[in-house]
Scaffold this active site. Sequence first.
Site, PDB file in Angstrom:
ATOM      1  NE  ARG A  29      30.697   8.903  33.871  1.00 49.65           N
ATOM      2  CZ  ARG A  29      31.775   8.981  34.646  1.00 49.65           C
ATOM      3  NH1 ARG A  29      32.310   7.883  35.152  1.00 49.65           N
ATOM      4  NH2 ARG A  29      32.304  10.150  34.907  1.00 49.65           N
ATOM      5  CG  ASP A 102      30.619   4.512  34.961  1.00 52.08           C
ATOM      6  OD1 ASP A 102      31.638   5.223  34.981  1.00 52.08           O
ATOM      7  OD2 ASP A 102      29.631   4.712  35.697  1.00 52.08           O
ATOM      8  CG  ASP A 103      35.218   7.042  33.104  1.00 54.11           C
ATOM      9  OD1 ASP A 103      35.736   5.945  33.392  1.00 54.11           O
ATOM     10  OD2 ASP A 103      35.472   8.090  33.730  1.00 54.11           O
ATOM     11  CG  ASP A 190      42.725   2.540  41.983  1.00 62.62           C
ATOM     12  OD1 ASP A 190      42.643   2.996  43.146  1.00 62.62           O
ATOM     13  OD2 ASP A 190      42.826   3.268  40.978  1.00 62.62           O
ATOM     14  CG  HIS A 214      39.538  10.249  32.804  1.00 60.86           C
ATOM     15  ND1 HIS A 214      39.952  10.897  33.936  1.00 60.86           N
ATOM     16  CD2 HIS A 214      38.478   9.486  33.168  1.00 60.86           C
ATOM     17  CE1 HIS A 214      39.171  10.559  34.942  1.00 60.86           C
ATOM     18  NE2 HIS A 214      38.260   9.691  34.506  1.00 60.86           N
TER      19      HIS A 214
HETATM   20  N1  UDP Z   1      31.648   5.788  41.011  1.00 60.81           N
HETATM   21  C1  UDP Z   1      30.949   5.115  41.987  1.00 60.81           C
HETATM   22  N2  UDP Z   1      30.325   5.840  42.969  1.00 60.81           N
HETATM   23  C2  UDP Z   1      30.376   7.192  42.998  1.00 60.81           C
HETATM   24  C3  UDP Z   1      31.092   7.878  42.001  1.00 60.81           C
HETATM   25  C4  UDP Z   1      31.732   7.144  41.027  1.00 60.81           C
HETATM   26  O1  UDP Z   1      30.885   3.891  41.963  1.00 60.81           O
HETATM   27  O2  UDP Z   1      29.793   7.791  43.886  1.00 60.81           O
HETATM   28  C5  UDP Z   1      32.323   5.029  39.962  1.00 60.81           C
HETATM   29  C6  UDP Z   1      31.983   5.496  38.565  1.00 60.81           C
HETATM   30  O3  UDP Z   1      30.824   4.877  38.085  1.00 60.81           O
HETATM   31  C7  UDP Z   1      33.224   5.124  37.786  1.00 60.81           C
HETATM   32  C8  UDP Z   1      34.335   5.266  38.829  1.00 60.81           C
HETATM   33  O4  UDP Z   1      33.703   5.206  40.111  1.00 60.81           O
HETATM   34  O5  UDP Z   1      33.182   3.793  37.331  1.00 60.81           O
HETATM   35  C9  UDP Z   1      35.105   6.562  38.685  1.00 60.81           C
HETATM   36  O6  UDP Z   1      34.210   7.643  38.760  1.00 60.81           O
HETATM   37  P1  UDP Z   1      34.458   9.007  37.975  1.00 60.81           P
HETATM   38  O7  UDP Z   1      34.798   8.711  36.547  1.00 60.81           O
HETATM   39  O8  UDP Z   1      33.273   9.884  38.206  1.00 60.81           O
HETATM   40  O9  UDP Z   1      35.675   9.670  38.756  1.00 60.81           O
HETATM   41  P2  UDP Z   1      37.247   9.633  38.525  1.00 60.81           P
HETATM   42  O10 UDP Z   1      37.782   8.930  39.740  1.00 60.81           O
HETATM   43  O11 UDP Z   1      37.544   8.913  37.256  1.00 60.81           O
HETATM   44  O12 UDP Z   1      37.616  11.062  38.457  1.00 60.81           O
HETATM   45 MN    MN Z   2      36.528   8.606  35.452  1.00 62.19          MN
END
Ligand code: UDP
Ligand code: MN
Length: 276
Positions: A29, A102-103, A190, A214
Amino acid sequence: ATATVKPPTTTLDDIFISVKTTKNYHRKRLPIILKTWFQLARKQTWFFTDTDDAEFQLKTNGHMINTNCSSSHSRKALCCKMSVEFDSFLNTDKRWFCHFDDDNYVNVPRLVRFLGDYNPKDEWYLGKPSIQAPLEIVKKEKKTVKKIKFWFATGGAGFCLSRALAVKMMPFASNSRFISTGERIRLPDDVTMGYIIEHLLKQPLTVVDQFHSHLEPMKFIRKDTIEDQLSFSYAKAKEEWNVVKIDGFSETEDQYRFLSLHCFLFPYFSFCPRRR
Ligand code: UDP
Ligand code: MN
């Protein structure tokens, strides 16, 4: 004589941009971020991760911070990272703390202009909820059980806090107290942020529609409004990619659409196709 007092002009240097990442996402990423929007805020952006990584330490010019938090997606690990992000901001003289995942793609000049409309000496919690109604939780206090409701800004869309607000949050959030507060309510980072600000401090979230995670369909962001948006994201939802709908690079060259987005916003960037 009277003078009109204008809020201080906001510049990029007034903003602390923190990006949450993790060991397994560095190679996946970070490259697209480093190629695009990071170039517009190299000194202001810091990556909070859970390991030492010499390669990315070099690529970010020393802007990777090893939080020593566990590299799991657990609530505790995420609150641990947020706590280090928050404390790192407090240790600077910046007026604004803006967190992203980071996305996220961050529209840097737009973020600067946007924050210019707010006074960092007032308490501001700027972000976007991902749910239609405030979150309701039951809070157990001694022998009573209370229902409480509060809004929170989705971390995956990005949010900003003014320094005045961050200072008020210190009793609940600074020096790792963010972790214990998160433990108390057993909710993600959050949500813990929203709990501290809206419930404990009674400072309302200001909803800013221009932040995008997203959790919303990216394809509904209209092309003629792209320049107004503060952040974007991407994700794979089942078989389909949830990405910004924008022309530019091919899908194989630019699966996440961030290169195309960057060239749309900044057509004179080095890697953007030269147009006649
Ligand atoms: N992240 C983290 N540790 C983890 C998995 C994810 O710090 O073990 C961070 C990741 O780098 C990103 C955020 O948490 O900044 C959200 O992760 P992701 O996009 O995979 O999951 P979402 O919650 O958006 O589905
Ligand atoms: Mn994400």
